[in-house]
Design an enzyme around this catalytic site. Structure first.
Site, short mmCIF file in Angstrom:
data_model
loop_
_atom_site.label_atom_id
_atom_site.label_comp_id
_atom_site.label_asym_id
_atom_site.label_seq_id
_atom_site.Cartn_x
_atom_site.Cartn_y
_atom_site.Cartn_z
N ASP A 11 3.03 4.62 4.19
CA ASP A 11 2.35 5.42 5.11
C ASP A 11 2.87 6.90 5.07
OD1 ASP A 11 0.75 5.27 8.45
OD2 ASP A 11 1.11 6.87 7.20
N ASP A 105 -4.23 7.47 3.33
CA ASP A 105 -2.68 7.79 3.29
C ASP A 105 -1.84 6.62 3.47
OD1 ASP A 105 -2.41 7.34 6.02
OD2 ASP A 105 -0.89 9.08 6.26
N GLU A 106 -2.33 5.10 3.41
CA GLU A 106 -1.55 4.31 3.51
C GLU A 106 -1.88 3.11 2.54
OE1 GLU A 106 -1.76 2.46 7.46
OE2 GLU A 106 -3.47 3.47 7.92
#
Ligand code: TTP
Ligand code: MG
Length: 402
Positions: A11, A105-106
């Site tokens: 993350d 974003d992960e």
């Protein structure tokens, strides 16, 4: 039974804000808020410096301004963040065999096929974090654990720039003190129901009988929560549909017409594909056949196997069946043959059969032995007898031994 898995959850830290700081280093170290400052605006995210003032994602901008009057505000540039996200995704694909993106974003990475244990998983996480820092000038937090739930939890525990290994043994010490909201699937409503039943921490849930829990949230939710509270989660890391495939194809100088020769060629391509699967720690569930006839007509056919494999025989059997049943050659010769696989999962994420078929076991041992020799010598010195017999009618990379 599942062999122990090694799952990473990556993350990015303060993602939109960190990208803006990278683009304009003058912003470094300052409270930065991404969002619209107006009366109806909300905060997308903010730098860790702004978080010290209590600013959070999804907070009304008015409140954020009050908490942190000196913050710098930027409206955000979605195209830029999407481009960075795509670059990161390619990096994940290079470092891990199975990647499941979760948001911009992960992502979950299953490295079971590459890592012998969590410590080895942590080494892969370190490589990934170094690449993100050196190549993207961004930081990420990574959780390393035997399942998705614990990996995601772990990536959050040492943010920012964290690397947290979370073995099953840490469940009582690190999971049980956390509030029930941290369990996957527990929203504000379920949390309220649990609280009214006297269950506030995850440890409370682990300590109560499943019948007692079922009286509050129903039997299905109770079973789910009880498993998570014990730190158990069987969900596989599943790569998105358009994810990777592996294939090998070859064009022949003279069209192939002999059925046995065609079979041998299919087996040779299947061998190459299977070796590549094993090298990457992957199993495939779908096989693909590509056939181009002498008159340049191309056909592609696929089928799903009974169970995922990394062995040549099931792949070769699958494509041979496709050729027999689903391709109309009409007497034409074959100019090109391709064998491919997709629907890939990490070795170890699929339960192993309790009663393994002895034939499959033998093939697996044979494959492992031949992989070891091939890896050592760096070339294909070991090939099956049925391949040795084939006439060499094209410039082949496979040496034949008479
Ligand atoms: P997150 O990973 O939740 O947050 P983050 O990366 O900014 O910070 P953290 O270090 O805690 O991981 O979300 C990723 C991006 O998604 C975030 O940078 C901005 C966007 N986002 C929103 O636009 N609105 C929201 O409510 C949230 C939670 C995120
Ligand atoms: Mg983030």
């Amino acid at each position: 039974m599942h062999p122990p898995r090694v799952i990473l959850h990556v993350d990015m830290d303060a993602f939109y804000a960190a990208v803006e700081v990278r683009e304009n280093p003058e912003l470094a170290g300052k409270p930065l808020i991404i969002g619209h400052e107006g009366r109806r605006g909300v905060v997308s995210t903010c730098s860790y410096e702004a978080r010290k003032f209590g600013v959070r994602s999804a907070m009304p901008s008015v409140l954020a301004s009050r908490l942190c009057p000196d913050a710098i505000w930027l409206p955000g540039r979605m195209e830029l963040y999407i481009a960075v996200s795509a670059t990161l995704r390619r990096m994940f694909d290079e470092e891990a065999p199975v990647v499941e993106p979760l948001s911009i974003d992960e992502a979950f990475l299953d490295v079971t096929g590459l890592a012998a244990g969590l410590a080895h998983g942590a080494a892969i996480a370190r490589v990934l974090k170094d690449r993100i820092r050196n190549e993207q000038r961004l930081t990420a937090s990574v959780g390393v654990a035997p399942n998705k739930f614990l990996a995601k939890l772990a990536s959050d525990l040492e943010k920012p720039d964290g690397l947290c290994v979370f073995p099953k043994d840490d469940v009582a010490r690190r999971l049980w003190p956390l509030p029930v909201e941290r369990l996957w699937g527990v929203g504000p409503k379920t949390a309220e129901v649990l609280r009214r039943g006297g269950l506030r921490s995850i440890g409370d849930i682990a300590g109560v009988s499943e019948t007692g829990l079922a009286a509050l949230v129903g039997p299905r939710m109770a079973a789910h929560l009880a498993a998570l509270a014990r730190g158990e989660d069987d969900r596989p890391v599943s790569a998105s549909r358009e994810s990777k495939s592996i294939s090998e194809e070859r064009t022949y100088a003279d069209d192939l017409t002999d059925a046995r020769e065609i079979d041998r060629e299919l087996l040779a391509r299947a061998e190459g594909v299977a070796r590549s699967l094993r090298r990457h720690g992957l199993l495939a569930r779908t096989v693909h056949l590509k056939v181009r006839t002498g008159d340049f007509e191309t056909a592609m056919r696929s089928r799903t196997l009974h169970e995922p494999t990394d062995l040549a025989d099931p792949i070769s059997d699958g494509v041979r069946a496709l050729l027999r049943a689903r391709i109309e050659l009409g007497g034409r010769g074959i100019r090109l043959l391709g064998v491919g696989v997709s629907a890939l999962t990490a070795t170890g994420s699929v339960p192993e059969s309790l009663f393994p078929d002895p034939g499959t076991e033998r093939s697996r041992k044979l494959a492992a032995a031949s992989d070891a020799v091939n890896d050592k010598l760096g070339e294909d010195v070991l090939i099956r007898a049925s391949l040795l017999r084939r006439k060499s009618r094209e410039a082949s990379s496979l040496p034949t031994v008479d």
